[in-house]
Scaffold this active site. Structure first.
Site, short mmCIF file in Angstrom:
data_model
loop_
_atom_site.label_atom_id
_atom_site.label_comp_id
_atom_site.label_asym_id
_atom_site.label_seq_id
_atom_site.Cartn_x
_atom_site.Cartn_y
_atom_site.Cartn_z
N GLU A 39 -1.53 -5.42 8.48
CA GLU A 39 -0.81 -4.77 9.57
C GLU A 39 -1.53 -5.00 10.91
O GLU A 39 -2.76 -4.91 10.96
CB GLU A 39 -0.72 -3.25 9.31
CG GLU A 39 0.15 -2.93 8.11
CD GLU A 39 0.31 -1.44 7.88
OE1 GLU A 39 -0.05 -0.64 8.77
OE2 GLU A 39 0.81 -1.08 6.81
N ASP B 26 0.85 -1.20 0.00
CA ASP B 26 0.00 0.00 0.00
C ASP B 26 0.88 1.25 0.00
O ASP B 26 0.38 2.37 -0.12
CB ASP B 26 -1.01 0.00 1.16
CG ASP B 26 -0.35 -0.08 2.52
OD1 ASP B 26 0.89 -0.17 2.60
OD2 ASP B 26 -1.10 -0.05 3.53
N SER B 27 2.21 1.06 0.06
CA SER B 27 3.15 2.17 -0.14
C SER B 27 2.95 2.80 -1.52
O SER B 27 3.42 3.90 -1.77
CB SER B 27 4.60 1.68 -0.01
OG SER B 27 4.81 0.52 -0.80
N ASP C 6 -0.98 -6.17 -0.32
CA ASP C 6 -1.32 -5.52 0.94
C ASP C 6 -2.83 -5.33 1.05
O ASP C 6 -3.48 -4.95 0.07
CB ASP C 6 -0.67 -4.13 0.99
CG ASP C 6 0.37 -4.02 2.07
OD1 ASP C 6 0.34 -4.81 3.03
OD2 ASP C 6 1.24 -3.13 1.93
N LYS D 114 -1.07 -9.38 2.90
CA LYS D 114 -0.36 -8.88 4.09
C LYS D 114 -1.29 -7.94 4.86
O LYS D 114 -2.00 -7.13 4.24
CB LYS D 114 0.93 -8.15 3.70
CG LYS D 114 1.67 -7.57 4.90
CD LYS D 114 3.07 -7.11 4.57
CE LYS D 114 3.15 -5.75 3.91
NZ LYS D 114 2.56 -4.64 4.68
N GLU E 298 8.95 -4.05 10.93
CA GLU E 298 9.36 -2.74 10.37
C GLU E 298 9.86 -1.79 11.46
O GLU E 298 9.16 -1.56 12.47
CB GLU E 298 8.16 -2.11 9.61
CG GLU E 298 8.55 -0.77 8.98
CD GLU E 298 7.62 -0.29 7.88
OE1 GLU E 298 6.70 -1.03 7.47
OE2 GLU E 298 7.82 0.85 7.43
O1 KIV Z 1 3.54 -1.10 1.71
C1 KIV Z 1 4.71 -1.47 1.77
O2 KIV Z 1 5.53 -1.24 0.87
C2 KIV Z 1 5.12 -2.20 2.96
C3 KIV Z 1 6.58 -2.43 3.16
C4 KIV Z 1 7.19 -1.18 3.65
C5 KIV Z 1 6.85 -3.59 4.02
O3 KIV Z 1 4.31 -2.55 3.76
#
Ligand code: KIV
Length: 264
Positions: free
Chosen positions: A115, A44-45, A83, A113, A182
């Site tokens: 969080e 989600d970055s 994500d 993934k 992280e």
């Molecule tokens: O969204 C992302 O790129 C991440 C990484 C920083 C692990 O969660």
């Protein structure tokens, strides 16, 4: 052959380092796959490095599906981890399972993934029970940036460190296939890595994790807003692109492009 959950767990057992990078589109996903990186995270970055937002909070399920689809179709070997964006899982467990399912079924991801620690125990369990592999993510969790008051080192006090350690165990117990750690101290990441049977994948968590992940725009020097301490820039692609664009502008303005070689 795709890199599978079995390969992932074997790498931990055989003490071989796991490699993971983000990618969000065809050119980068294709390159990351060709380089032999084990896992691609459609993070989600992308909200920050592709869409230009200040945080990861605005990116939607629709956008994550769009980018994950592109990455999945552009690769042959890497495991694709998508994500789960902010508010796609927090509200209700059944909603989390439904959205995880969309990232697998509609977008072609091989794992999702999420969080969080103890607060998403039921979510991780339910998604795993739906046969969807889950990668956990603890320590600095960027979706909690408003509560955390910034992107800061986590796990500094004993109390915080113990909470992160317990969360790692809770995620493993809930069925997670790996945990991203992280921005936590190396010593804490080492302890967690030695305790868990599933792999740890570090970002700003030092050298002792079972694997490492970085945001590809950071690694390539393509993101100019800020560079966290843990980022090593392996290239200065932004500088190269800027140089090429300026040269193109000058050559067009001087009437040097297109020349005979590039004309019919
Ligand atoms: O969204 C992302 O790129 C991440 C990484 C920083 C692990 O969660």
């Amino acid at each position: 052959m795709r890199f599978t959950v079995t390969d992932l767990l074997n790498k931990k057992q055989q003490k071989q380092k796991i490699t993971m990078l983000t990618a969000y589109d065809y050119p980068f996903a294709h390159l990351v796959d060709e380089a032999g990186i084990d896992m691609i995270l459609v993070g989600d970055s992308l909200s920050m490095v592709v869409q230009g937002n200040d945080t990861t909070l605005p990116v939607t399920m629709k956008e994550m599906i769009y980018h994950t689809k592109i990455v999945a179709r552009s690769t042959k070997r890497a495991m694709i981890v998508a994500d789960m964006p902010f508010m796609s899982y927090q509200i209700r467990v059944d909603k989390a399972v439904e959205n995880a399912g969309r990232l697998i079924k509609e977008a072609g991801a091989h794992a999702v993934k999420i969080e969080g620690g103890r607060e998403i125990l039921q979510h991780v369990k339910a998604i795993t029970e739906a046969e969807i592999p889950v990668v956990g993510h603890i320590g600095l969790t960027p979706q909690a940036v408003l509560r955390m008051g910034g992107y800061k080192l986590q796990g500094k006090t004993d109390e915080q460190a113990n909470r992160i350690k317990d969360d790692a165990l809770i995620l493993q117990e809930a069925g997670a296939i790996a945990v991203v750690l992280e921005v936590i101290p190396s010593k804490l990441a080492k302890e967690i890595t030695e305790t868990l049977q599933i792999p740890t994948i570090g970002i700003g968590a030092g050298p002792y994790c079972d694997g490492q992940v970085l945001v590809i725009h950071d690694l390539l020097g393509l993101f100019e807003k800020f560079t966290p301490k843990f980022v090593k820039k392996y290239a200065n692609i932004r500088g190269d692109i800027l140089q090429a664009l300026k040269q193109y502008k000058e050559e067009v303005e001087r009437g040097e492009f297109p020349d005979k070689e590039h004309s019919f």
